[in-house]
Design a protein around this motif. Structure first.
Motif, PDB file in Angstrom:
ATOM      1  N   ASP A   8       0.851  -1.202   0.000  1.00 60.88           N
ATOM      2  CA  ASP A   8       0.000   0.000   0.000  1.00 60.88           C
ATOM      3  C   ASP A   8       0.881   1.244   0.000  1.00 60.88           C
ATOM      4  N   THR A   9       1.912   1.184   0.826  1.00 61.84           N
ATOM      5  CA  THR A   9       2.824   2.320   0.943  1.00 61.84           C
ATOM      6  C   THR A   9       3.527   2.563  -0.385  1.00 61.84           C
ATOM      7  N   ARG A  10       3.812   1.493  -1.094  1.00 60.44           N
ATOM      8  CA  ARG A  10       4.562   1.576  -2.344  1.00 60.44           C
ATOM      9  C   ARG A  10       3.874   2.496  -3.352  1.00 60.44           C
ATOM     10  N   MET A  17       5.713  10.900  -0.764  1.00 57.33           N
ATOM     11  CA  MET A  17       5.115  11.068   0.562  1.00 57.33           C
ATOM     12  C   MET A  17       5.609  12.367   1.169  1.00 57.33           C
ATOM     13  N   LEU A  18       4.676  13.100   1.766  1.00 58.24           N
ATOM     14  CA  LEU A  18       5.011  14.412   2.314  1.00 58.24           C
ATOM     15  C   LEU A  18       5.177  14.391   3.830  1.00 58.24           C
ATOM     16  N   THR A  60       8.535  21.380   3.809  1.00 60.29           N
ATOM     17  CA  THR A  60       7.828  20.179   3.413  1.00 60.29           C
ATOM     18  C   THR A  60       8.836  19.308   2.689  1.00 60.29           C
ATOM     19  N   LEU A  61       8.985  18.102   3.183  1.00 59.37           N
ATOM     20  CA  LEU A  61       9.922  17.162   2.604  1.00 59.37           C
ATOM     21  C   LEU A  61       9.114  16.121   1.838  1.00 59.37           C
ATOM     22  N   LYS A  62       9.365  16.024   0.543  1.00 61.01           N
ATOM     23  CA  LYS A  62       8.646  15.035  -0.269  1.00 61.01           C
ATOM     24  C   LYS A  62       9.610  13.927  -0.651  1.00 61.01           C
ATOM     25  N   VAL A  63       9.283  12.712  -0.235  1.00 55.81           N
ATOM     26  CA  VAL A  63      10.140  11.566  -0.508  1.00 55.81           C
ATOM     27  C   VAL A  63       9.513  10.700  -1.593  1.00 55.81           C
ATOM     28  N   SER A  64      10.278  10.431  -2.641  1.00 52.42           N
ATOM     29  CA  SER A  64       9.816   9.526  -3.691  1.00 52.42           C
ATOM     30  C   SER A  64      11.027   8.760  -4.217  1.00 52.42           C
ATOM     31  N   PRO A  65      10.803   7.755  -5.082  1.00 53.22           N
ATOM     32  CA  PRO A  65      11.958   7.013  -5.620  1.00 53.22           C
ATOM     33  C   PRO A  65      12.888   7.900  -6.458  1.00 53.22           C
TER      34      PRO A  65
END
Length: 150
Positions: A8-10, A17-18, A60-65
Motif C-alpha cells: 500500500d505504501t509503495r 510522501m510528504l 515540506t519534505l517530499k520523498v519519492s523514488p
C-alpha cells in the motif's frame, strides 16, 4: 524491516510522501555514511541551530523514488531537489531522537553534506527514515526493471 502493508505504501511512495519538518541546517562531512559520522554532524547542526537562536524554517519534505524535494512550507518555494542517487545515508538520530538527517553529495561541488531536520515526534523521524529507505528500494527495483527491459 518493511511493514506488512508495504505494498500500500509503495503506491503512495511512487507519487511521493510528504512530511512537515523544520530544517535545522547543514554541515560538511568527510565520508558518505556511518552512524558515528552522522551523529557527530547532527550534534554540530543542533548546537549551531541553538546558538543562532533563530526560528527554524518550516519545510515540506517530499520523498519519492526520484529522491527528496524540499519546499518552504510558507511560500512553497523550492529549496532543494536531491536525486536519490546522490543520497548516501539517512538516519533517525539516537541522541536527538526527533532529528532526521541525510547525507548527500552536492551537485555543484561534490561536497558531502549532512542535512538535519527536526520532527514533531521520535516516531516521525523514524517514519521519514523508513520512507527514504523504501524509496531507495523502489528506485533500485525500477532501475533493475529498466535494465532488464533494455
Amino acid at each position: 524491516e518493511l511493514p506488512e502493508n508495504w505494498t500500500d505504501t509503495r503506491e503512495t511512495l511512487l507519487e511521493g510522501m510528504l512530511f512537515s519538518l523544520k530544517y535545522m541546517g547543514m554541515t560538511l562531512v568527510e565520508q558518505p555514511k556511518g552512524e558515528e559520522l552522522s551523529a557527530a554532524a547532527v550534534k554540530r547542526i543542533v548546537a549551531t541551530a541553538k546558538a543562532s537562536g533563530k526560528k527554524l524554517q518550516k519545510v515540506t519534505l517530499k520523498v519519492s523514488p526520484r529522491g527528496i524535494v524540499l519546499n518552504d512550507s510558507g511560500t512553497n518555494e523550492l529549496i532543494e531537489n536531491v536525486s536519490i542517487y546522490r543520497i548516501s545515508y539517512c538516519t533517525a538520530d539516537k541522541v536527538h531522537d526527533k532529528v532526521f538527517a541525510y547525507i548527500a553529495q552536492n551537485q555543484l561541488n561534490e561536497n558531502l553534506e549532512c542535512h538535519a531536520f527536526l520532527c514533531t515526534k521520535r516516531k516521525m523521524a523514524q517514519a521519514v527514515t523508513l520512507t527514504v529507505a523504501q524509496a531507495f528500494k523502489v528506485a533500485f527495483e525500477l532501475w533493475q526493471a529498466a535494465k532488464e527491459g533494455e
